[in-house]
Design a protein around this motif. Sequence first.
Motif, PDB file in Angstrom:
ATOM      1  N   THR A  58       0.846  -1.185   0.000  1.00  0.00           N
ATOM      2  CA  THR A  58       0.000   0.000   0.000  1.00  0.00           C
ATOM      3  C   THR A  58       0.879   1.231   0.000  1.00  0.00           C
ATOM      4  N   GLU A  59       0.543   2.205  -0.805  1.00  0.00           N
ATOM      5  CA  GLU A  59       1.279   3.462  -0.842  1.00  0.00           C
ATOM      6  C   GLU A  59       0.823   4.425   0.249  1.00  0.00           C
ATOM      7  N   PRO A 100      11.017   2.141   6.067  1.00  0.00           N
ATOM      8  CA  PRO A 100      12.380   2.413   5.582  1.00  0.00           C
ATOM      9  C   PRO A 100      12.692   1.766   4.244  1.00  0.00           C
ATOM     10  N   TRP A 101      11.878   0.785   3.845  1.00  0.00           N
ATOM     11  CA  TRP A 101      12.134   0.074   2.591  1.00  0.00           C
ATOM     12  C   TRP A 101      11.194   0.519   1.464  1.00  0.00           C
ATOM     13  N   GLY A 102      10.347   1.512   1.724  1.00  0.00           N
ATOM     14  CA  GLY A 102       9.421   1.985   0.710  1.00  0.00           C
ATOM     15  C   GLY A 102       7.982   1.776   1.137  1.00  0.00           C
ATOM     16  N   ALA A 103       7.119   1.468   0.177  1.00  0.00           N
ATOM     17  CA  ALA A 103       5.704   1.258   0.476  1.00  0.00           C
ATOM     18  C   ALA A 103       5.542   0.110   1.471  1.00  0.00           C
ATOM     19  N   ALA A 104       4.549   0.255   2.357  1.00  0.00           N
ATOM     20  CA  ALA A 104       4.331  -0.731   3.403  1.00  0.00           C
ATOM     21  C   ALA A 104       3.562  -1.934   2.869  1.00  0.00           C
ATOM     22  N   ILE A 105       3.699  -3.051   3.582  1.00  0.00           N
ATOM     23  CA  ILE A 105       2.889  -4.222   3.279  1.00  0.00           C
ATOM     24  C   ILE A 105       1.430  -3.893   3.572  1.00  0.00           C
ATOM     25  N   HIS A 155       7.361  -3.082  14.450  1.00  0.00           N
ATOM     26  CA  HIS A 155       6.834  -1.717  14.454  1.00  0.00           C
ATOM     27  C   HIS A 155       6.596  -1.202  13.041  1.00  0.00           C
ATOM     28  N   GLU A 156       7.146  -1.890  12.037  1.00  0.00           N
ATOM     29  CA  GLU A 156       6.910  -1.496  10.647  1.00  0.00           C
ATOM     30  C   GLU A 156       5.768  -2.303  10.013  1.00  0.00           C
ATOM     31  N   LEU A 157       5.075  -3.103  10.805  1.00  0.00           N
ATOM     32  CA  LEU A 157       3.844  -3.757  10.347  1.00  0.00           C
ATOM     33  C   LEU A 157       2.713  -2.774  10.630  1.00  0.00           C
ATOM     34  N   ILE A 158       2.398  -1.945   9.672  1.00  0.00           N
ATOM     35  CA  ILE A 158       1.465  -0.843   9.905  1.00  0.00           C
ATOM     36  C   ILE A 158       0.046  -1.340   9.679  1.00  0.00           C
ATOM     37  N   ASP A 159      -0.698  -1.478  10.787  1.00  0.00           N
ATOM     38  CA  ASP A 159      -2.009  -2.105  10.731  1.00  0.00           C
ATOM     39  C   ASP A 159      -2.936  -1.438  11.743  1.00  0.00           C
ATOM     40  N   ARG A 160      -3.947  -0.745  11.231  1.00  0.00           N
ATOM     41  CA  ARG A 160      -4.915  -0.071  12.107  1.00  0.00           C
ATOM     42  C   ARG A 160      -6.209  -0.854  12.215  1.00  0.00           C
ATOM     43  N   SER A 161      -6.190  -2.112  11.801  1.00  0.00           N
ATOM     44  CA  SER A 161      -7.386  -2.950  11.866  1.00  0.00           C
ATOM     45  C   SER A 161      -7.787  -3.199  13.312  1.00  0.00           C
TER      46      SER A 161
END
Length: 587
Positions: free
Chosen positions: A203-204, A209-214, A250-256
């Motif tokens: 997802t954009e 740090p590596w670009g677009a998140a999973i 902490h880079e697993l960005i999930d607001r579910s």
Amino acid sequence: MHHFSVWVPRRHKVSVVVDGSTYPMQGPSSHGFWTADVEKAVHGSDYAFLLDDDPNPYPDPRSFWQPKDVHSFSRVLDHRNFAWTDEKFRAVPLPSAVVYEMHVGTFTPGGTLDSAIERLDYLCELGITHVELLPIASYEGNFSWGYDGVAPYAPDETVGGPDAVKRFVDACHSKGLAVILDVVYNHFGPAGNYTGQFGPYYTEKHKTPWGAAINFEEGGSDEVRRYFIDNALMWLRDYHFDGLRLDATHELIDRSALHFLEQLSREVEDLSASVGRCLVLIAENDLNDPRVVTSREANGYGMDAQWSDDFHHALFSLLANEQIGYFRDFGEIGQLAHTLKHVFLYDGRYSQYRQHSHGRQVLNLSYHKYLGFIQNHDQIGNRAKGERLEMIVGMRKAKLAAGVVFTAPFVPMIFMGEEWAADTPWMYFADFEAPELRKAVSEGRKKDFAHFGFGDDVPDPEDPQTFESSKLKWAELDEPKHHEMLRWYRDLIHLRRKTLSLNLGDMHRMDVEHSEESRWIRTDRGEIRTCMNFAETATAFALPPGSELLLSSAEAPDREPGGVVVPPLSMAVYRMPARPVTVEPPQ
């Protein structure tokens, strides 16, 4: 016959090429899956997918086996073909663990899992209970740390491929060693990742740090979550791993409403009940948030443990006197004392490095929820020249550091070679194919350290010699310095294993005192008193009469009335006499 299934929600035509023949696939289903049953496909068959009118065949995103490289055809793997012998093995509980972090490619000269098996007796004699492997998922090139993997389901051929993983785990279990695997669910490597051809894995909306998140929360995220959770279950079920270490959660960005980590924890718990083995999840997390290791019943994510970075930073900064990057937030005796008692230093206080308040207090959790260490792959490999601790601070301070780690209340972890103060560095290395990517990695590494004054004097990650120079030299064990350090680690591990008080997880049974001016820390847990002297001069510590010296990192402390004098830059461990129990008579 083999059943092929692939998630391709945004294509109009999908075929599978099996051993040179092309078969159309049926789909898409309501969730975007395409399927085909191919009679001639068996274990060992090579296959790839054709998408719409693109003539390029793509490897399976869920490939179990990439025998050539990450760009080529996948191969059918039947997990039932391996004959396991570990039915009776049960892992040592994590609170009792001594974890050994291992990079397969540099652990032995051979650099494979089969060659690593030859050193398992050494690990057993050392007192290790859990071997933690850095990532082994397939990546581009002949060498890598493993964090640039692009085929999460396929063990890389450089370490031996799928059956070698099973042989290694089976061999570890035969010797009583549990095995943890480091997995990367926060990004794919920069070369050989074809998931974008198949579906919305990224997802954009969020950046890492590596670009677009999973993509864990937008359209298609159900299947993306399933992709990574099924991967975790595969390693635990089909390869018999005893646990997973999750990279940079902490880079697993999930607001579910149901966070990915909570969902993973629940499904791993179900698998554990099904297979009858204790399976653990260990998180790396930079948020200093106790919810990561709080149970799901208490509205946490349910991880079994996480790395304790503040403890490392506080200890390292005292030894190395470095004030670069996040080490600017550390460097005081009281800060290390705080982490020994309260886990996080930044538990809601302001961070100069971050320029905002950071973290949250740890309350009513066991110390066993946290791993403590003074070295790991990041803290060594992310230095310009991969210097290990002893190279930076010297033998005396390195022994002091090890003593602090093994008498701290956390589950101890060491990085391979640390236990004998290896003279080999452990540097950053990668082996990408594209010239422009190789150049970018090499120049980027120099740029990262230019402001530290290194200039061009930074090892080239793409140079095979950087990888070769990072391999352990086992002949060092015969040299006096290395033998001395190894004996110290063995003594520390043995002491921890036989001493109940060094394994108490209750935060209320840990007393810590310190002096900033005199540079000392004293901890009491149960019957054990640990005296840590960070000063360049000898320091007096109070000690009850009748206390017994158990271990000292340097020369034995001198006795004096009411206590002992601990030598400079050393630590000593004492068993205090049992305190009399007073029983009040009934009224």
